[in-house]
Design a protein around this motif. Structure first.
Motif: not given
Lengths: 673, 673
Positions: A467-471, A487-496
Motif C-alpha cells: 500500500x503506497x501511492x502510484x498506479x 500526502x496520506x502515505x507520507x504521514x503513515x510512512x513517517x510512523x515507521x
C-alpha cells in the motif's frame, strides 16, 4: 508396430520444472506451506563443482527464514574486503584502494561464497524435513509439451495446465562435461558460448524413443529451467537484449602465488592485458574471472569455443597479474562466457505458468548476482502461489510477481551492463584519455554496485499487497483495496521511517518479554506462509497508551475482524496471520500476563499461554542493545502497526487507530470467511 | 552338554565402556585423532527423554572445538535470567531478585538447556563424520570380566587390559522404564532411589545364558558406565560420601499457569512447603525440581520409591507455587532422587584403566553440573590417551588425569553439598531464626555457584604439562621437565596476565591477516589433538621486535627444535604442534608474505602458502574490536609465547627469548625423534 501404453494422468497443485536454486526455492515454499508439489529436472546429477557461488546478505536472510542460514554461514568463505589494483604511472599494478566487501550495518549477514552444489544440498535437506519427505526432486525427467486451458484459468478449482513429462534414460540425462578434452571438469556445456543444440538434441532423442511418459494436470507451473528455458520457449516468450564483445574465462584453482591479496576479493585492471577478478573461496580455492582479450567473437557475434583452453585462460591471468607470479597444480573447474544482458518480455502466462531465474534474466556472473536474484524471484513467487492454492489469498496477488520482479531484473541488467563495460575497459592513462575507463568512476560504480549487490535495496511498487501511492498495474486493481495519496502515505510512512513500505523488514535485536532472550526480530519472521501484523505497542505502562492498545485488540477480537475471518474455524488464531508485539517499557517493570491483552499472547487450553509473541526493546545481558524503536523510526510512546508479508516485505504502515485501513488491506488480498 | 564355541579375540587401542555423554566425548577424541577404538553400552536404546539437560559455557566451548556447538545453540532453550522467589512478611512468595543466568563477559557462550538425547545425537553424528564411520556404538553389549596384566603396564606396545564382552538379547538390554505403572515414561530406573539390583540382575542373566562372547585386548580402557559403574566395581574402587535426607522430584511438563516467571529459571523458597526450581526448556516444556517434604527416608536411609507418583510430586509443586495456579496436560518425563554427594577414591588403575563421569562423582542434578563435568572429564582424558597411543606423547602425561580431575570432582561435591543444604532448607523468618536459611546467604551462594557452574574457573595444578610452581604428584615428575619457582613464575605469568597457566585459553576476536575475517581465537583451537604454540608477535613493523621474532623462528626451524623433532618425517610441519601468530601492527599496513617469516605461514609445494596461521589484533568492519592484547594482558609491543594444550588449557607462558624453556616443556611431555 506395437501400440504404446496409455500414459498415466494425475493432478498436482504445483509443478516446478528445473531443480536449480530457483526451483528449489519454490519447492521449499511449498514444503513449508504444505502444498502438493512435484519438481522435475532433466539432468540426473545434482552436484556440479564451480558454477554460481556468491551469496548476498538478502539471500542469507532468506535462508535464515527457511532455517538453514547457519549451515551456509559455517561452511562458506567470508569475503571481508575488496582490494582495487590499478596500473601506476609505470604501468605496474599496485593496490590503490580497500573497501569493505559488504557495506557496514546493512544486514546482520555479510556477503559470502559457497558453491552452488552445497546450497542445493541444504535446500534438499530442508525440503525433505518440512515436506515430511513428500516433495523430492525427480531427476532425468523432461517436459515434452505444455498446454493451458484458457477457458478455465480463472477457476480456482481447476487444473488448467497440462504438461506431458517423459523419463529419460541415464545416458540421455547425463550432460557431457568434457567438451574440450581437458582433464578438469568444465562448465562450457552450460556456458553461453555453446549453442542451444544440446537441449534440442535431448528433445530429439526423447522424441525418437519410447520412454515412460505421463500427463500431469497442474494448477500452477513454475519454469526455473535456466537461460535456455524449455518452459519459456513452450510459452513462446522471448529474452530481449544483446551480447557484447567481452569474453571472459573462469577458473577455480588452488593458487601458488606471491600476489599479496589472493585471499581478498580483488578487482584488477592491468595497463594493457585486460582485467581480472579474484574471489577467494572455501577449501583454499580461489576463483579467477579473467578477461580474454585474445579471443574475439566471429562475424556471427559468437566466439569459437574450441580455441578456449585452461592454458589460454591461465596465460591471460598470468599476464594481468605480472610482475607477481601465479601458478597452480589443482584446478577444480573452468569455463568461459561472453557477456550479455537479456531480460524476459513476460514473466507469466495467465497467472498460471510462471518463469523465474535465468529463464527471464541473463547477465555476466562476476557480480555474484545470478543465483541470488533467481532464488529471490521464487522467494517472491512461492508463497503467493502457495497461499492462492490453499484458498487463503485471492488470485489477484499473483500479478504482483511480474510487476515486482521484472523491475528487479531490469535493474540487474542495467547494473550489469554498466559494470561490465567499466570492468572490461582499459584503464584510462590520465584524465585526457577519453577512451579509457576512469578508475575513480570504476570505484564509484563498485561502491554503488555493492549496495545493489546486497539485495537489500529492492523496493516493490504499489499493488494490493503493497500500500503506497502510484498506479498498480491494471490487472492488480480489484477494487477492494484502498488507494492512498502521496500526502496520506507520507504521514503513515513517517510512523515507521525505518520500515519503508515495499522494502524488506530490517532486523534489530529485541528481547522476549517472558524469558528475556534476545532475538534478531527477523528470526521471528519465519517462512511459514503467514502474514504478520507487528504491533509496536509503545509505552504499555502509560494508561492512555494501554487504552489505545486495548481498543486495537478488542477490534482484532471481534467476529468480523480480518484476523477472525481469515482463520479457518478449526485452526489456531495465529495460523494464517500472526500478531507480534514490540513494546518500549522497561522489561523488568512489565509482565506479559498482567500488562498485555490476551489477544497478544493467545491462550491454548492444552498448552497454556503463548510466550513467544511479545517482545521488548530493551538492553540484553550478553548481546547489547538493539535500539529497535530508533532504528525502525517508530515513536517509543505511541508506536504504530506494520503489516509484513510472508516474504518479510513491508506491506502497510498505519496508526494503532487505523484499524479500518488495516482491515481493508486484508480484504484486498485475502479470502475472508 | 555341548561345548561353547571359543570366543573370538582381538586387539584395540581404546575400549570405552558406556555411551552416555562422557563415553561419547572420549570416542569423539579418538575419532578426531584417528585412534582405533571400540565403544560399547549395555542398553540397546539411545534416546531417553528427560535426564540431564543443562549445558555450561565451557561445554559449549568444547562442542565448538569438536564442531557442533552451533547445532546445540540453535536447538536449545537459552536461559537468560534467574528470578529468586521468597516468602514476604505475609508468607506469600514474591519475586525478590533477578540476576543474569550467566555472568556477563565470561565466555562467548551462555548456559542453555537441551535434553541429553539430542546431545548424544550430535556426538554420534560427529564421531561418524570424523572417524569416517569406523567408530560406532555397539549397543546391548555387556562387559563380563576385566583383567590387567600388571607386568606389562609400562610396555608401550602392549595390550595389557583384557575384557570379556557379551552381546545381550534385545530383551535383556531394554530397561524397564515403567516401574510405577504410570503412563508417562519415568527415570526411576536410573534414579538413586533404586537399588543396584537391576544391574546385578542383568549380569546374572548374562551369566546364565550362552550369549555371544568375545575377548578384547586393549591398550586403554575408559569406564564411563555411570553411578553404578561396572568398571569401577571390577577394579574394586569405591565412591566415598553420603546421602542426605532431602528427597526431590523432577517433572518435565508443558505448564498451564498464571505464575509470571515460568519462562525464567526460578529458585523458589516457600514459607513452609519446601522449595522448587523452574528450568524452562525447549518445545514449551518446563522442568520442575520439587522438594518432597512429605517423603522421608526409612531407617536404612533410603526412601520408599513405591510411594512416589507424579500426583504426589505435582501436588507438592502446587503447594509451593500457591497462590499462583499451575496445571498440565502433558508430562514428558518424571523421576525422583535423594540428594547425595560421593567422589571416587581413585580415577585410574595403572594409567591403563580410567574412570570418568558419574562413575567417579555423584551429586544432585539441580545445578546442571552432572553431564558437563562428566563430559569434561573425558575432554581432559581423551586427547592424552590418544596422543600416548599414537606414540606422540609420553605415558607420564596420563597421571595428570587423576590429579586434574579429582580436584574438580571434589570441588563439585563441596559446592553441591553447600548449595543443596541452602536450597532444601526452610527460609529464615528473620535474622534471629538461626535454623532457617538466610535468603541473602542463598543469593550469595547462587552468585558464586553461577561462576562455578560456568565451568570456566577450573584451574589445573602443576604437572609436566602445566608449568607452574608447586609439587606435582610424585608420579608426575619424570625429571625432564623444568621446575619453576613462585618468583620466576610470577614474572612469566605477568607476560599474559589474562591467560592464567592451568586455565582454559579465553577467547577474543582477532582478524585473519590475509583475508581480514574476524575469528573468535578459540575457533582456531580445534580439538584435533595438536598442541599449539601461540606467538604474540608484538609490533612486527618495529625492526627490533621483528628481529626478536626472526630469531625465535630460526630456532623453531633448526633441526634440533622440538617442532622438527616432534613431527614425523613424512608429515606436514604443523601436524603435531601448530604455531599460530597474533600481532598488534595495523592490519592494512602489514602483509603476510612480506612481514612474517615463512615459519609462521608454511609453504606447501602443492597448495602454496598457508593463509590461516597469522592473525592481527585490529578492528573488524562488521563485528567490532576484540582488543585481544588488552584482554589477554599481553604487551602490544613485545608480545610473548604461550603453549596451549589440545584441550585448550594454557600449559606454559614465556618470553619470546625463552626458547630453551619452551623446548624443555615439549621434552617433558613429548616423544621427540
Amino acid at each position: 508396430m506395437t501400440e504404446a501404453a496409455q500414459p498415466t494422468e494425475s493432478n498436482v497443485d504445483v509443478l516446478i520444472i528445473g531443480a536449480g536454486p530457483a526451483g528449489l526455492m519454490a519447492a521449499a515454499w511449498m514444503a513449508h506451506c504444505g502444498v502438493k508439489t512435484r519438481i522435475v529436472d532433466k539432468r540426473n546429477t545434482k552436484i556440479f563443482c564451480g558454477q554460481a557461488d556468491g551469496l548476498q546478505c538478502r539471500s542469507l536472510e532468506i535462508f535464515d527464514s527457511l532455517g538453514f542460514a547457519d549451515r551456509v554461514w559455517k561452511e562458506a568463505n567470508h569475503m571481508i574486503e575488496i582490494c582495487m589494483w590499478n596500473p601506476g604511472q609505470d604501468g605496474v599494478i599496485r593496490r590503490s584502494d580497500r573497501i569493505p566487501d559488504t557495506i557496514v550495518g546493512l544486514s546482520r549477514f555479510q556477503q559470502i561464497v559457497l558453491h552452488q552444489g552445497r546450497i542445493e544440498r541444504f535446500f534438499l535437506d530442508n525440503i525433505k524435513k518440512y515436506s515430511k519427505d513428500s516433495i523430492h526432486v525427480e531427476r532425468g525427467v523432461l517436459p515434452e509439451s505444455l498446454e493451458i486451458d484458457e477457458a478455465n484459468v480463472d477457476d480456482e478449482d481447476a487444473y488448467p495446465v497440462t504438461v506431458k513429462l517423459r523419463t529419460l534414460t541415464d545416458e540421455e540425462a547425463t550432460p557431457a562435461q568434457q567438451v574440450t578434452g581437458s582433464k578438469v571438469s568444465d562448465g562450457l556445456f552450460r556456458s553461453n558460448l555453446t549453442m542451444e543444440d544440446d537441449e534440442e538434441e535431448l528433445i530429439q532423442k526423447s522424441k525418437a524413443r519410447a520412454g515412460e511418459s505421463e500427463i500431469v494436470h497442474a494448477k500452477y507451473v513454475i519454469g526455473c529451467d535456466g537461460a535456455r528455458s524449455w518452459t519459456r520457449r513452450a510459452l513462446g516468450f522471448e529474452l530481449q537484449g544483446e551480447a557484447t564483445d567481452f569474453i571472459w574465462g573462469v577458473m577455480d584453482i588452488i593458487p601458488i602465488t606471491d600476489f599479496p591479496d589472493i585471499r581478498m576479493r580483488c578487482a584488477i585492471h592491468s595497463a594493457d592485458n585486460g582485467s581480472l577478478m579474484v574471489i577467494p573461496r572455501e577449501n583454499k580455492m580461489v576463483r579467477l574471472y579473467i578477461q580474454l582479450k585474445e579471443v574475439a567473437p566471429d562475424a556471427s557475434g559468437r566466439a569459437d569455443r574450441s580455441k578456449i583452453t585452461p592454458d589460454l585462460i591461465f596465460g591471460a591471468a598470468q599476464k594481468i597479474l605480472s610482475p607477481y607470479k601465479i601458478d597452480y597444480e589443482y584446478c577444480d573447474w573452468w569455463t568461459a562466457y561472453q557477456i550479455g544482458q537479456r531480460v524476459g518480455t513476460r514473466f507469466d502466462a495467465h497467472n498460471r505458468v510462471f518463469l523465474a531465474g535465468d529463464a527471464v534474466h541473463t547477465h555476466s556472473p562476476k557480480a555474484g548476482q545470478g543465483m541470488n536474484v533467481s532464488m529471490q524471484d521464487c522467494y517472491n513467487l512461492g508463497w503467493k502461489i502457495a497461499l492462492v492454492a490453499k484458498g487463503i489469498c485471492k488470485r489477484s496477488i499473483l500479478s504482483s510477481y511480474q510487476s515486482e520482479r521484472r523491475q528487479v531484473a531490469q535493474d540487474l541488467i542495467d547494473f550489469d551492463h554498466k559494470f561490465a563495460r567499466l570492468f572490461s575497459g582499459r584503464p584510462a592513462k590520465d584524465v585526457m584519455d577519453a577512451e579509457g575507463v576512469s578508475m575513480e568512476e570504476f570505484k564509484d560504480a563498485f561502491l554503488k554496485g555493492n549496495l545493489f549487490a546486497s539485495g537489500l535495496i529492492v523496493d516493490y511498487g504499489p499493488s494490493n499487497i503493497v500500500v503506497k501511492p502510484g498506479n498498480p498495474a491494471a490487472e492488480q486493481s480489484n477494487g477492494s483495496e484502498k488507494s492512498i495519496t502521496e500526502e496520506e502515505f507520507a504521514d503513515k510512512q513517517a510512523l515507521a521511517s525505518g520500515l519503508p513500505v515495499g522494502m524488506r523488514f530490517n532486523s534489530f535485536k529485541v528481547l522476549n518479554q517472558a524469558c528475556a532472550r534476545p532475538w534478531h526480530f527477523q528470526e521471528r519472521l519465519k517462512a511459514d506462509g503467514r502474514f504478520r501484523v507487528v504491533l509496536f505497542a509503545g509505552d504499555i505502562l502509560n494508561p492512555s497508551q494501554k487504552d489505545r492498545v486495548d481498543k486495537f485488540c478488542s477490534l482484532l477480537d471481534s467476529p468480523t475482524s480480518f484476523l477472525r475471518r481469515a482463520t479457518p474455524k478449526d485452526k489456531p488464531i495465529d495460523s494464517v496471520i500472526e500478531v507480534l508485539t514490540i513494546h518500549s517499557s522497561r522489561r523488568t517493570e512489565t509482565e506479559l500476563l498482567r500488562d498485555f491483552p490476551a489477544t497478544l499472547h493467545p491462550f491454548d487450553e492444552h498448552t497454556g499461554w503463548d510466550y513467544n509473541k511479545v517482545f521488548v526493546d530493551d538492553a540484553s545481558y550478553h548481546e547489547g542493545y538493539g535500539d529497535a524503536h530508533k532504528n525502525y523510526g517508530v515513536d517509543r510512546e505511541r508506536g504504530c502497526v506494520v503489516v509484513v508479508r510472508p516474504d518479510q516485505y513491508v506491506g502497510w504502515v498505519g496508526e494503532i487507530e487505523d484499524f479500518e485501513h488495516l482491515q481493508g488491506y486484508f480484504e484486498g488480498c485475502m479470502v475472508l470467511r
